[in-house]
Design a protein around this motif. Structure first.
Motif, short mmCIF file in Angstrom:
data_model
loop_
_atom_site.label_atom_id
_atom_site.label_comp_id
_atom_site.label_asym_id
_atom_site.label_seq_id
_atom_site.Cartn_x
_atom_site.Cartn_y
_atom_site.Cartn_z
N ILE A 5 0.88 -1.17 0.00
CA ILE A 5 0.00 0.00 0.00
C ILE A 5 0.92 1.22 0.00
N TYR A 9 3.85 0.83 3.32
CA TYR A 9 3.02 -0.09 4.07
C TYR A 9 2.77 -1.38 3.29
N ALA A 11 0.05 -4.69 3.38
CA ALA A 11 -1.18 -5.29 3.93
C ALA A 11 -1.05 -6.80 3.89
N GLY A 26 -1.92 -4.55 8.67
CA GLY A 26 -0.75 -4.20 7.88
C GLY A 26 0.47 -3.93 8.73
N GLY A 28 3.88 -1.18 8.94
CA GLY A 28 4.48 0.06 8.49
C GLY A 28 5.84 0.26 9.11
N VAL A 33 -0.21 -1.87 11.86
CA VAL A 33 -1.22 -0.83 11.66
C VAL A 33 -2.47 -1.47 11.09
N ILE A 35 -5.17 -0.83 8.07
CA ILE A 35 -5.24 -0.09 6.81
C ILE A 35 -6.64 -0.24 6.23
N ARG A 71 -2.89 7.72 11.04
CA ARG A 71 -1.45 7.98 10.95
C ARG A 71 -1.04 8.51 9.58
N ASP A 72 -1.76 8.08 8.55
CA ASP A 72 -1.34 8.47 7.21
C ASP A 72 -2.51 8.29 6.25
N VAL A 74 -2.96 7.48 2.13
CA VAL A 74 -2.17 7.03 0.98
C VAL A 74 -2.98 7.20 -0.30
N ALA A 81 -6.18 4.89 0.72
CA ALA A 81 -6.24 4.18 2.00
C ALA A 81 -6.00 5.11 3.17
N VAL A 83 -4.45 4.86 6.92
CA VAL A 83 -3.61 4.04 7.79
C VAL A 83 -3.85 4.48 9.22
#
Length: 414
Positions: A5, A9, A11, A26, A28, A33, A35, A71-72, A74, A81, A83
């Protein structure tokens, strides 16, 4: 099978599926994490991708102990996605399905946690728009709170707003889950912070009763109840808690508490709730759960009650996948005359154990049986009266009604 990802990352395993996408376990740069990979048709929508990027700063900045942190975000080719922090535990729907209902102290402790998280989000001008048990996670590694409740965290912030783009949902559509929709959403008004309070109060009612106050049956019927019907008291809870529920389920958004106020009020009630067992309130019986026809979003025709649609979109290992209730259901906004309906009524009144709910099919059947018994008794009495009258006419008395002489009767005076 593992998949990348973005560039950071990987998955590894599907945790759950929802109408918006798939949740993966997932890995990271900083460890495990969760996702949430949105559907491909969403990822190919350039308008949605633009909104996704615009929301990035707000979502990444929402940091609170009772919110699952994003957190993020994407954006990579066909991948779109979120995260998020991985919570080691389960979602509230899974616990509710297992236990049916919670003790008031535990239920209130969980909702107070979520109200704290909502207060932080609302302060940052973020409205969740889809508060429900599927989106509340219980951290099994956290310390136990009042009533043995695990810390609760609210997840899926931003998903409803991202999906609700003008091209995807016309002005006559509703985004949300029917059981938890505030009346103003049903009436087509823009979502404000008060819609989250209404949904959270609905969740609290469900934790206490085992069913939502306006749910059950055809989605159109559920929408109508939110606007036209009033909720009835739950037997066995303190009056202070009931009044708090009533205030947060008010039809007028301005009458509801703010999230920060709700959290404080709920925690103030915890000592009063200590030791109270789960409520003894019967859930709707089979006669109230007949299968209804499939919902046609082009029509708003309330039908007979059907089983409440439940599902889960967990972000934690070991949770059940989403079943038959979509995370986001697109529905037509009922017209004003449809919402007006009849007089304001009471929705799906709770009943004492072993007794039918007022207005239910079983209650109506009992009324029919009672009428039949009454009519039968009246018929027996009528037949008896006719028989006595026939006996009297046939020889039980003389022609002018005087008593008949017998050997034990006194002689008539001349």
């Amino acid at each position: 099978m593992a998949r990348n990802i973005g560039s950071r990352y990987t998955a590894h395993q599907i945790l759950g599926r929802g109408s918006a996408g798939t949740v993966w376990l997932g890995e990271g740069p900083e460890g495990p994490v969760a996702i949430k990979l949105l559907r491909e048709d969403l990822a190919s929508d350039q308008e949605l991708v633009g909104r996704f990027v615009q929301e990035r700063t707000a979502l990444l900045g929402l940091d609170h102990p009772h919110v699952v942190a994003v957190r993020d975000l994407v954006v990579d080719g066909n991948d779109l996605a979120l995260v998020m922090t991985l919570v080691r535990g389960t979602d509230l729907r899974t616990r509710l399905d297992r236990e049916r209902r919670l003790a008031p102290e535990a239920a209130v402790a969980i909702i107070a946690d979520v109200a704290d998280g909502l207060a932080a989000a609302h302060k940052a001008q973020i409205v969740h728009r889809d508060v429900k048990p599927e989106n509340i996670l219980l951290d099994m590694e956290g310390p136990l709170g009042p009533g043995g409740a695990h810390p609760a965290l609210l997840t899926d912030f931003g998903v409803a707003k991202l999906i609700d783009t003008p091209r995807r949902t016309k002005a006559t559509k509703i985004i949300g889950t029917p059981d938890y929709l505030a009346p103003e959403i049903v009436e087509g008004l823009p979502p404000r912070a008060a819609v989250d309070i209404y949904a959270l109060a609905t969740v609290l009612y469900e934790l206490l009763a085992g069913f939502t106050p306006f749910g059950g049956g055809h989605p159109g019927a559920v929408l109508r109840r939110h606007v036209t019907e009033t909720v009835v008291p739950l037997p066995g809870i303190p009056e202070e808690l009931w009044q708090l529920l009533v205030q947060c389920l008010a039809k007028a958004p301005a009458s509801r508490l703010r999230a920060s106020e709700l959290a404080v009020r709920l925690r103030d009630l915890l000592p009063l709730l200590a030791g109270i067992p789960p409520l003894e309130v019967d859930e709707p019986g089979p006669e109230e759960s007949e299968q209804a026809p499939a919902y046609d979003e082009q029509q708003y025709t309330p039908a007979a009650d059907e089983p409440r649609r439940r599902g889960a979109v967990p972000l934690v290992p070991g949770s059940a996948p989403d079943s038959n209730r979509d995370t986001h259901t697109s529905m037509r906004v009922p017209a004003p005359d449809e919402l007006a309906g009849g007089p304001l009524g009471t929705a799906r009144a709770p009943r004492a154990p072993g007794k039918p709910r007022p207005g239910s099919a079983r209650n109506k059947a009992a009324a029919v049986r009672k009428r039949r018994i009454t009519l039968g008794a009246a018929a027996v009495l009528l037949c008896a009266a006719v028989a006595v009258g026939g006996w009297l006419a046939a020889g039980g008395g003389d022609g002018d009604g005087a008593p008949q002489d017998s050997e034990n009767s006194a002689p008539a005076t001349p």
